[in-house]
Write an enzyme that holds these catalytic residues in place. Structure first.
Site, PDB file in Angstrom:
ATOM      1  N   SER A 186       0.817  -1.223   0.000  1.00  0.00           N
ATOM      2  CA  SER A 186       0.000   0.000   0.000  1.00  0.00           C
ATOM      3  C   SER A 186       0.846   1.267   0.000  1.00  0.00           C
ATOM      4  CB  SER A 186      -0.953   0.017   1.206  1.00  0.00           C
ATOM      5  OG  SER A 186      -1.787  -1.131   1.191  1.00  0.00           O
ATOM      6  N   ARG A 187       2.069   1.166  -0.491  1.00  0.00           N
ATOM      7  CA  ARG A 187       2.995   2.286  -0.571  1.00  0.00           C
ATOM      8  C   ARG A 187       3.392   2.839   0.803  1.00  0.00           C
ATOM      9  NH1 ARG A 187       4.120   7.271  -0.867  1.00  0.00           N
ATOM     10  NH2 ARG A 187       5.580   8.078  -2.436  1.00  0.00           N
TER      11      ARG A 187
END
Length: 209
Positions: A186-187
Site C-alpha cells: 500500500s505504498r
C-alpha cells in the site's frame, strides 16, 4: 517460491544496526547473495556550479566508516562538476529486493597511493581504456576511440604495470545521511535514515513514505 524480502517483512528500528556502515554491510551482503546483477552498481548524481544536475551509473569499489569510493576520469563531466561543487548523492537500486539505499554527502579525491593500488588490480584492457578515453568529450566516431586504444596499447606494450593516467583516480563520498528504504504494501514503505548532526554525532530517524 516466497520472496524472503516480501513487502510485509518491513524494516523496523529494532532491526537497524548501530551505525550506517554496519547496516549497509548487511544489506550489501544480502544483495550479493540474492544474487543481484551488479549489486555494487549505484547511481551517482552531481551538479555543476549553476545547479544543473546530471546522473549516471558507476560501480562502488569500496566502503568503510569514512565513506563510499568509486573511480573515474577526473576530466569527465562528473569529475568537472565535483571540482566546482564537491557534493554527491548515491542511490543503490536493489529493485528485486524491494530495497534502495540513498546516500548524500561531500566528496573528496582519494590519495594517489590508493588510486595506484586499485588501478593495478584492474584488467589490462581496462587500464588501457582509461588512457584511451577522453571521457565525456565529443568524438567523431567509434573508429577514433578504437584508434586511440590501439595507440596506447602500442605505447604501453612493454610496460607492466601500467600506471594510472594523471587525470584518473578515485572519489570518496563522505556521508552526511544514509537512508535505508524497504518497500511495503500500500505504498507504506519503511524509510530509516542515519543523519549526521552539526555536532558530528549521528541520529536515526524515520521518514514518511
Amino acid at each position: 517460491m516466497r520472496n524472503e524480502y516480501a513487502a510485509d517483512q518491513g524494516l523496523s528500528e529494532d532491526d537497524l544496526a548501530a551505525d550506517w556502515h554496519t547496516q549497509f554491510g548487511r544489506w550489501f551482503a544480502e544483495a550479493v547473495a540474492h544474487p543481484l546483477p551488479e549489486p555494487n552498481a549505484m547511481i551517482v548524481a552531481t551538479a555543476d556550479a549553476a545547479g544543473h544536475s546530471s546522473g549516471r551509473t558507476v560501480l562502488l569499489k569500496g566502503y568503510d566508516p569514512d565513506g563510499f569510493v568509486f573511480y573515474t576520469n577526473y576530466d569527465s563531466r562528473k569529475g568537472g562538476e565535483l571540482a566546482v561543487n564537491p557534493w554527491a548523492s548515491l542511490v543503490f537500486p536493489w529493485f528485486p529486493m524491494q530495497r534502495q539505499v540513498v546516500v548524500a554527502g561531500p566528496v573528496e579525491r582519494v590519495d594517489r597511493a590508493e588510486t595506484e593500488e586499485y588501478f593495478a588490480s584492474r584488467p589490462r584492457g581496462s587500464q588501457l581504456g582509461a588512457w584511451a578515453s577522453t571521457q565525456s568529450r565529443v568524438i567523431p566516431d567509434r573508429a577514433a576511440l578504437d584508434d586511440a586504444y590501439e595507440a596506447v596499447a602500442e605505447r604501453f606494450a612493454d610496460v607492466d604495470p601500467i600506471p594510472p593516467p594523471p587525470h584518473w583516480g578515485g572519489f570518496r563520498v563522505r556521508p552526511e545521511s544514509v537512508e535505508f528504504w524497504q518497500g511495503r504494501a500500500s505504498r507504506l514503505h519503511d524509510r530509516l535514515r542515519f543523519r549526521r548532526t552539526e555536532g558530528g554525532t549521528w541520529v536515526t530517524e524515520r521518514l514518511a513514505p
